[in-house]
Scaffold this active site. Sequence first.
Site, PDB file in Angstrom:
ATOM      1  N   ASP A 282      -6.500  18.655 -14.497  1.00 14.68           N
ATOM      2  CA  ASP A 282      -6.825  17.310 -14.961  1.00 14.68           C
ATOM      3  C   ASP A 282      -6.418  17.247 -16.438  1.00 14.68           C
ATOM      4  OD1 ASP A 282      -8.069  15.029 -16.036  1.00 14.68           O
ATOM      5  OD2 ASP A 282      -9.693  15.092 -14.581  1.00 14.68           O
TER       6      ASP A 282
ATOM      7  N   TYR B  80     -15.794  16.578 -15.708  1.00 13.58           N
ATOM      8  CA  TYR B  80     -16.279  15.198 -15.701  1.00 13.58           C
ATOM      9  C   TYR B  80     -17.308  15.072 -14.560  1.00 13.58           C
ATOM     10  CZ  TYR B  80     -16.360  10.307 -14.371  1.00 13.58           C
ATOM     11  OH  TYR B  80     -16.785   9.058 -14.004  1.00 13.58           O
TER      12      TYR B  80
ATOM     13  N   ARG C 249       0.849  -1.205   0.000  1.00 10.85           N
ATOM     14  CA  ARG C 249       0.000   0.000   0.000  1.00 10.85           C
ATOM     15  C   ARG C 249       0.879   1.247   0.000  1.00 10.85           C
ATOM     16  NH1 ARG C 249      -1.807   1.835   4.673  1.00 10.85           N
ATOM     17  NH2 ARG C 249      -2.404  -0.187   5.494  1.00 10.85           N
TER      18      ARG C 249
ATOM     19  N   LYS D  99      -7.760   6.033 -19.155  1.00 16.50           N
ATOM     20  CA  LYS D  99      -8.051   6.513 -20.507  1.00 16.50           C
ATOM     21  C   LYS D  99      -6.842   6.314 -21.436  1.00 16.50           C
ATOM     22  CE  LYS D  99     -11.705   7.845 -18.236  1.00 16.50           C
ATOM     23  NZ  LYS D  99     -12.766   6.883 -17.974  1.00 16.50           N
TER      24      LYS D  99
HETATM   25  N1  PLP Z   1     -11.115  12.879 -15.076  1.00 12.34           N
HETATM   26  C1  PLP Z   1     -11.681  12.837 -16.294  1.00 12.34           C
HETATM   27  C2  PLP Z   1     -11.483  13.979 -17.239  1.00 12.34           C
HETATM   28  C3  PLP Z   1     -12.460  11.750 -16.668  1.00 12.34           C
HETATM   29  O1  PLP Z   1     -13.018  11.728 -17.887  1.00 12.34           O
HETATM   30  C4  PLP Z   1     -12.647  10.679 -15.736  1.00 12.34           C
HETATM   31  C5  PLP Z   1     -13.470   9.518 -16.093  1.00 12.34           C
HETATM   32  O2  PLP Z   1     -14.112   9.476 -17.124  1.00 12.34           O
HETATM   33  C6  PLP Z   1     -12.048  10.774 -14.477  1.00 12.34           C
HETATM   34  C7  PLP Z   1     -11.275  11.878 -14.185  1.00 12.34           C
HETATM   35  C8  PLP Z   1     -12.223   9.675 -13.467  1.00 12.34           C
HETATM   36  O3  PLP Z   1     -11.421   8.592 -13.791  1.00 12.34           O
HETATM   37  P1  PLP Z   1     -11.745   7.057 -13.427  1.00 12.34           P
HETATM   38  O4  PLP Z   1     -12.925   6.650 -14.234  1.00 12.34           O
HETATM   39  O5  PLP Z   1     -10.485   6.353 -13.786  1.00 12.34           O
HETATM   40  O6  PLP Z   1     -12.029   7.018 -11.967  1.00 12.34           O
END
Ligand code: PLP
Length: 380
Positions: free
Chosen positions: A172, A100, A48, A197
């Site tokens: 992000d 998101y 961890r 992604k």
């Molecule tokens: N940030 C963005 C721009 C996203 O599109 C997503 C998910 O679609 C996330 C964060 C969250 O990621 P996760 O689905 O891996 O938890």
Amino acid sequence: MSKSFHTKCIHGNDISYDHTGAVSVPIFQTATFAHHELGVSTGFDYSRIQNPTREHLEKTLAGLEGGLDSIAFSTGMAAINAVMAMFEDGDHIVASADLYGGSLRLFRMVAMKKGITFDFVDTGNIEEVKKAIKTSTKAVYVETPTNPMMQVTNIKDVALLTKEAGIKLIVDNTFMTPYFQKPLSLGADLVIHSGTKYLGGHNDTLAGIVVVKDPDDLDQLRLIAKTLGGCLSPFDAWLIIRGIKTLPIRMDRQAASAMILAKWLKDQKWVNKIYYIGLEDDPGHETMVKQASGFGSMISIEVTDFQMAKALLNHVKIIQFAESLGGVETLMTYPKTQTHADVPEEEREAKGINDCLIRISVGLEDPDDLIEDLDQASRA
Ligand code: PLP
């Protein structure tokens, strides 16, 4: 020896954890590490806290983003949650209004309950950001381009404001990846990824990563990660390491296909609006040219009516109707009932996330096949 981005994707981390000469970094599938004697550690104690496979990924990504280090989590949401744990009761955060849906849900349902307050503004409008920063503001949180409306924020401009205010800029960078955009070099302090992604790239693994450049942020986040858990498993870390090896070629090819598709979509009678930052008339295009080296492969379209949206989602044959993005398979997402289902209807509509909006993540199939698929679905 200096390494180019492409080379770093393949040989990102110089530390060797193995004496066999294995070309692929081993998957250290262990929960714990034995000690030879009291007070002597191999550098690894408990997975961890750290695991060699995960460390390999973290060092590789830190190198690609130009950061000091990075911390890998089980999902993008776990990464964002860990970043939110850096703030406390009374802290204020200015965030992009279009985000998101899961990030919005986390901010509203979890962070706000802990006493953190938010102002959601168009971070693409620097005056709005300036106005929203107050004495209790501790950070500006930006997604650029945003999911799903593809709104662009000028990272450098916002960084000038956050520097002046002595607060953090968190970006992000999921849609662009460090291949196309490096927020730290533009003045950001922390970079977040849903590694699920483009980094993973194969729609087969969940992961999240936070890249930091400040040693104090690193110490704080490592303590948070160790305390909250939510760390990335060794096998999933290995899958992301493998994904990153082909990141540049995937990104280039997917972006080229997205451009072909966007130009075709723009001419279709059943497309009302197209949101693709690669198109010269897109409002975010000019800023993207300045701060990124590519436009990515995310396209949102507003079609003429709900029946057309339904026809496309129900009748595509190669493209798959599924949540997520950034993988080799082209996916079509319906933000209204999927990624943004928990955003209140009125707010969703105001943002343009209506029942005619479809998000397309362009994958690695032949773009002609994707066009043919969309064409036949639109006539179904
Ligand atoms: N940030 C963005 C721009 C996203 O599109 C997503 C998910 O679609 C996330 C964060 C969250 O990621 P996760 O689905 O891996 O938890």
